[in-house]
Design an enzyme around this catalytic site. Structure first.
Site, PDB file in Angstrom:
ATOM      1  CE  LYS A 195      -3.626   2.344   2.530  1.00 56.03           C
ATOM      2  NZ  LYS A 195      -4.426   2.503   3.643  1.00 56.03           N
ATOM      3  CE  LYS A 248      -5.971   1.822  -0.448  1.00 57.58           C
ATOM      4  NZ  LYS A 248      -6.731   1.465   0.939  1.00 57.58           N
TER       5      LYS A 248
HETATM    6  C1  PBG Z   1      -7.458   3.368   5.533  1.00 57.24           C
HETATM    7  C2  PBG Z   1      -7.906   3.225   3.933  1.00 57.24           C
HETATM    8  C3  PBG Z   1      -7.608   4.198   2.965  1.00 57.24           C
HETATM    9  C4  PBG Z   1      -7.900   3.624   1.874  1.00 57.24           C
HETATM   10  C5  PBG Z   1      -8.710   2.499   2.302  1.00 57.24           C
HETATM   11  N1  PBG Z   1      -8.288   2.233   3.469  1.00 57.24           N
HETATM   12  C6  PBG Z   1      -7.123   5.547   2.880  1.00 57.24           C
HETATM   13  C7  PBG Z   1      -5.835   6.041   3.407  1.00 57.24           C
HETATM   14  O1  PBG Z   1      -4.732   5.221   3.745  1.00 57.24           O
HETATM   15  O2  PBG Z   1      -5.802   7.236   3.539  1.00 57.24           O
HETATM   16  C8  PBG Z   1      -8.156   4.273   0.596  1.00 57.24           C
HETATM   17  C9  PBG Z   1      -9.150   3.990  -0.192  1.00 57.24           C
HETATM   18  C10 PBG Z   1      -9.426   4.844  -1.541  1.00 57.24           C
HETATM   19  O3  PBG Z   1      -8.777   5.809  -1.772  1.00 57.24           O
HETATM   20  O4  PBG Z   1     -10.465   4.412  -2.337  1.00 57.24           O
HETATM   21  N2  PBG Z   1      -6.284   3.116   5.706  1.00 57.24           N
END
Ligand code: PBG
Length: 321
Positions: A195, A248
């Site tokens: 991520k 992601k």
């Molecule tokens: C929480 C999380 C995030 C997303 C999913 N779970 C955001 C972040 O890390 O700030 C992003 C999902 C999206 O942008 O569609 N940790």
């Protein structure tokens, strides 16, 4: 060689093109993200201004909408909560009667969907970070206990899969241990193993009201320039017992996705995140591009190695608004 070999020969007939297309995309490849807001009223979902066509739902509305999508072929949803109460330690994230726990119970009663619970603290903390803060730093090991508690509370509510998105070190092992101790040996973990600290999440943070009140997430999420590090992250999560890998964002990280699939041969999920959705949606709305881009993005993500795609486009694919 040319002129005997002609690559265009097999492209000259639409039926042949279809027969040998290497990548297919089907509605059963998708997981739909649902935002459930504790203070939302039944019957009046709130449209998210940075994500046109996406809404924050009450529990009842979310379950009803998920049921509609299921009737059209959707197999799975992932849940994000927007609680009324936020504090330093995200207490409402593991509340047995919390917004996600309630939604899980109702979805399990009323649908056959595979229900994933996103395990993180940022939507539930008053500072917006994904863990416990001390000395202006997200404390890794302390956070693990909280994440484990959230995961077990989801399992208590009947969740099918827990999906930790916090990027703390050791969280897969900690969550696995907590689930097993509570007899949830068959509850899988899908870890967001790779991520990135991405600007593509901006619309989500608006939607989930989870923008950090200070600093950024770079001390736990990955640098967009790093490739080898993603492989090491996945390797550790596999070693700790994750059942599937989530990468992601998706479209800007297809090289990472392909390498992960080739290296680990694990069930692999790509998250087409909020910014990807909003960018494509804006382009279509403006008339700069057509809806075909949405389908091309799915094909590209699957071609790069994703078995499943988490995408906000599900209602649009199904023609349900
Ligand atoms: C929480 C999380 C995030 C997303 C999913 N779970 C955001 C972040 O890390 O700030 C992003 C999902 C999206 O942008 O569609 N940790």
């Amino acid at each position: 060689m040319f002129p005997v070999t002609r690559m265009r020969r097999m492209r000259s007939d639409e039926r042949l093109r279809e027969m040998f297309c290497e990548t297919s995309v089907d509605i059963s490849d998708f997981i739909y993200p649902l935002y459930i807001k504790e203070s939302a009223e039944d019957g009046t979902p709130e449209e998210i201004s940075t994500m046109p066509g996406q809404y924050r739902y009450s529990v009842n509305d979310a379950v009803e909408f998920a049921g509609l999508l299921e009737d059209s072929g959707l197999k799975s949803v992932i849940l994000f909560g927007i609680p009324d109460h936020k504090d330093a330690v995200a207490s409402s994230a593991h509340d047995p009667n919390g917004i996600i726990q309630q939604t899980i119970r109702q979805l399990k009663e009323q649908t056959d969907l595979v229900v994933l619970g996103d395990v993180c603290m940022c939507e539930y903390t008053d500072h917006g970070h994904c863990g416990i803060i001390r000395d202006n730093y997200v404390q890794n090991d302390e956070t693990l206990d909280y994440l484990s508690r959230i995961a077990v509370s989801y399992a208590d509510a009947g969740v099918d899969v827990v999906a930790p998105s916090d990027m703390m070190d050791g969280r897969v092992a900690a969550i696995r241990d907590a689930l097993d101790t509570n007899d949830y040996i068959n509850t899988p973990i899908f870890s967001y193993a790779a991520k990135y600290a991405s600007t593509f999440y901006a619309p989500f943070r608006d939607a989930a009201d989870s923008t950090p009140s200070f600093g950024d997430r770079k001390s736990y999420q990955m640098d967009p320039g790093n490739f080898n590090e993603a492989i090491r992250e996945v390797e550790l999560d596999v070693y700790e017992g994750t059942d599937a890998i989530i990468v992601k964002p998706a479209l800007a990280y297809l090289d990472v996705l392909r390498e992960i699939k080739n290296t680990f041969k694990m069930p692999t999920v790509a998250y087409q995140v909020s910014g990807e959705y909003s960018m494509i949606t804006a382009g279509i709305e403006k008339g700069y591009i057509t809806e075909d881009l949405m389908y091309e993005s799915f094909t590209s993500i699957k071609r790069a190695g994703a078995d499943m795609i988490i995408s906000y486009f599900v209602p649009q694919i199904l023609g349900i608004e």
